[in-house]
Design a protein around this motif. Sequence first.
Motif: not given
Length: 119
Positions: A17-41
Amino acid sequence: MGRMDELPEYAERVLEVAELIPPGRVMTYGDIAEWLGDGGPRQVGRVMALYGGAVPWWRVVRSDGALLPGHELSALEQYRTEGTPLREAARSADGHVPRLDMRRARWDGGGGAGDSAHI
């Protein structure tokens, strides 16, 4: 060859998921957990701390937009190179380090830089 160099499955998913984030943009730790539907920040943060050096780690951030402690200058250099929206620091802020402008920099997984079906 042994399996010692293999990443745990959850770590692989976080780093993908981290590799998908385009240059100039960010995701939070919680956003990634939500994207995966697993874990937390905290779980995502742990993966990034242990294994994140090989991916654009500066694009995975705290929800308050504060730069990663101890890595502010290298992250700031990346943000400026990529044109990531920043908010200038208040004069009272320690070291006058800017924060990310989360309203403008946050990426929701859409826009063609990945499989937007996750969101």
